[in-house]
Design a protein around this motif. Structure first.
Motif, mmCIF file in Angstrom:
data_model
loop_
_atom_site.group_PDB
_atom_site.id
_atom_site.type_symbol
_atom_site.label_atom_id
_atom_site.label_comp_id
_atom_site.label_asym_id
_atom_site.label_seq_id
_atom_site.Cartn_x
_atom_site.Cartn_y
_atom_site.Cartn_z
ATOM 1 N N ILE A 1 17.016 -31.134 12.100
ATOM 2 C CA ILE A 1 17.212 -29.726 12.450
ATOM 3 C C ILE A 1 18.128 -29.107 11.403
ATOM 4 C CG2 ILE A 1 18.079 -28.122 14.202
ATOM 5 C CD1 ILE A 1 17.728 -30.682 16.138
ATOM 6 N N ARG A 2 17.640 -28.059 10.788
ATOM 7 C CA ARG A 2 18.471 -27.377 9.789
ATOM 8 C C ARG A 2 19.135 -26.172 10.452
ATOM 9 N NH1 ARG A 2 19.637 -27.145 4.580
ATOM 10 N NH2 ARG A 2 20.055 -25.109 3.651
ATOM 11 N N VAL A 3 20.450 -26.155 10.326
ATOM 12 C CA VAL A 3 21.228 -25.085 10.948
ATOM 13 C C VAL A 3 21.941 -24.317 9.841
ATOM 14 C CG1 VAL A 3 23.227 -24.634 12.423
ATOM 15 C CG2 VAL A 3 21.554 -26.356 13.095
ATOM 16 N N GLN A 4 21.903 -23.009 9.936
ATOM 17 C CA GLN A 4 22.487 -22.201 8.862
ATOM 18 C C GLN A 4 23.394 -21.124 9.445
ATOM 19 O OE1 GLN A 4 21.147 -22.467 5.370
ATOM 20 N NE2 GLN A 4 23.074 -21.393 4.954
ATOM 21 N N PHE A 5 24.543 -20.948 8.794
ATOM 22 C CA PHE A 5 25.438 -19.869 9.200
ATOM 23 C C PHE A 5 25.219 -18.671 8.278
ATOM 24 C CE2 PHE A 5 28.232 -21.647 12.426
ATOM 25 C CZ PHE A 5 27.876 -22.987 12.364
ATOM 26 N N LYS A 6 25.585 -17.509 8.789
ATOM 27 C CA LYS A 6 25.368 -16.274 8.042
ATOM 28 C C LYS A 6 26.293 -16.219 6.830
ATOM 29 C CE LYS A 6 25.092 -11.573 9.527
ATOM 30 N NZ LYS A 6 25.497 -10.738 10.661
ATOM 31 N N ARG A 7 25.751 -15.817 5.727
ATOM 32 C CA ARG A 7 26.537 -15.750 4.489
ATOM 33 C C ARG A 7 27.780 -14.874 4.661
ATOM 34 N NH1 ARG A 7 26.905 -12.336 0.087
ATOM 35 N NH2 ARG A 7 27.334 -13.373 -1.892
ATOM 36 N N ASP A 8 27.605 -13.714 5.272
ATOM 37 C CA ASP A 8 28.732 -12.776 5.416
ATOM 38 C C ASP A 8 29.861 -13.365 6.265
ATOM 39 O OD1 ASP A 8 27.313 -11.071 3.906
ATOM 40 O OD2 ASP A 8 26.777 -9.677 5.511
#
Ligand code: SF4
Length: 235
Positions: A107-114
């Motif tokens: 599972i790939r989880v990504q946080f918002k760049r900002d």
């Protein structure tokens, strides 16, 4: 004694060793291994048959695990039902993508760049200049066991107990230095296995002789090895 082809990685051999010990009736409660034997699959399999695998924390190859205060996978709260991760900075991930890599669910989880760019914890969390922090998670059952193992491996009591591993390393070292264990005298797995069994028997004989002789002559003084320090600390 367990012989495999040279191409078999330690991480694969861990399962064979568990099965072998179980068949022989020697299944341990705890298994002290080096980092090469630890994989998520091995941790899960071992837990299922009641063996606690103790060793350097699994998958600790990322830079976050090597810097003081680095934010690593176990520092994130995972909400498996709602499919997001929450970081120590209090932010929620915005991407949750389920897929497969090397025939394993990932599972790939990504946080918002900002969120990450203005975060005071960023230096300990991500080095990416273009994206937010990302995580690669295994399915819940595997993730929970891996995190438990990693947290356990960081405890001082575990580090102290792990020193018992030095007894195993010294036996391997004796085999390599004193009995030429790194070189095969024969071709073929059966003959090589026989060589290993004979080598182990010879090592046992030599250790017994040393044991019997030690009362008749003064032992050579050496600095205490980690195993001795461990036993002294327990006493
Ligand atoms: S850098 Fe991003 S993921 Fe890491 S703590 Fe800060 S907001 Fe959370």
């Amino acid at each position: 004694v367990f012989t495999t082809a040279a191409t078999v990685a330690d991480v694969v051999a861990g399962s064979f060793i568990n099965e072998y010990l179980d068949e022989k009736g020697y299944k341990p409660e705890e298994s002290y291994v080096d980092g090469g034997y630890i994989s998520a699959e091995h941790l899960v399999e071992s837990e299922a048959i009641g063996i606690k695998v103790i060793g350097p924390s699994y998958s600790a190859s990322n830079w976050q695990s090597k810097v003081e205060g680095g934010i690593d996978i176990e520092d994130f709260q995972i909400n498996w039902e709602k499919k997001y991760a929450e970081c120590p900075g209090g932010k929620r991930s915005t991407v949750w993508r389920e897929g497969e890599r090397n025939n394993r669910a990932v599972i790939r989880v990504q946080f918002k760049r900002d969120d990450c760019m203005g975060c005071p914890l960023r230096a300990k969390c991500t080095r990416s200049e273009t994206t937010g922090r990302s995580l690669s998670l295994r399915e819940k059952e595997v993730h929970d066991i891996v995190v438990k193992s990693r947290l356990k491996s960081k405890e001082d009591a575990t580090k102290l107990r792990y020193q018992i591993r030095s007894g195993i390393e010294s036996a391997i070292s004796q085999g390599v230095r004193g009995f030429g264990l790194r070189f095969n005298r024969y071709i073929g797995i059966e003959k090589t296995s026989l060589q290993h069994v004979l080598t182990a028997a010879a090592m046992n004989m030599q250790r017994l002789v040393s044991w019997w002789q030690c009362g008749q002559q003064p032992a050579r003084q050496r600095p205490p090895v980690a195993l001795k320090s461990f036993i002294t600390a327990l006493a």
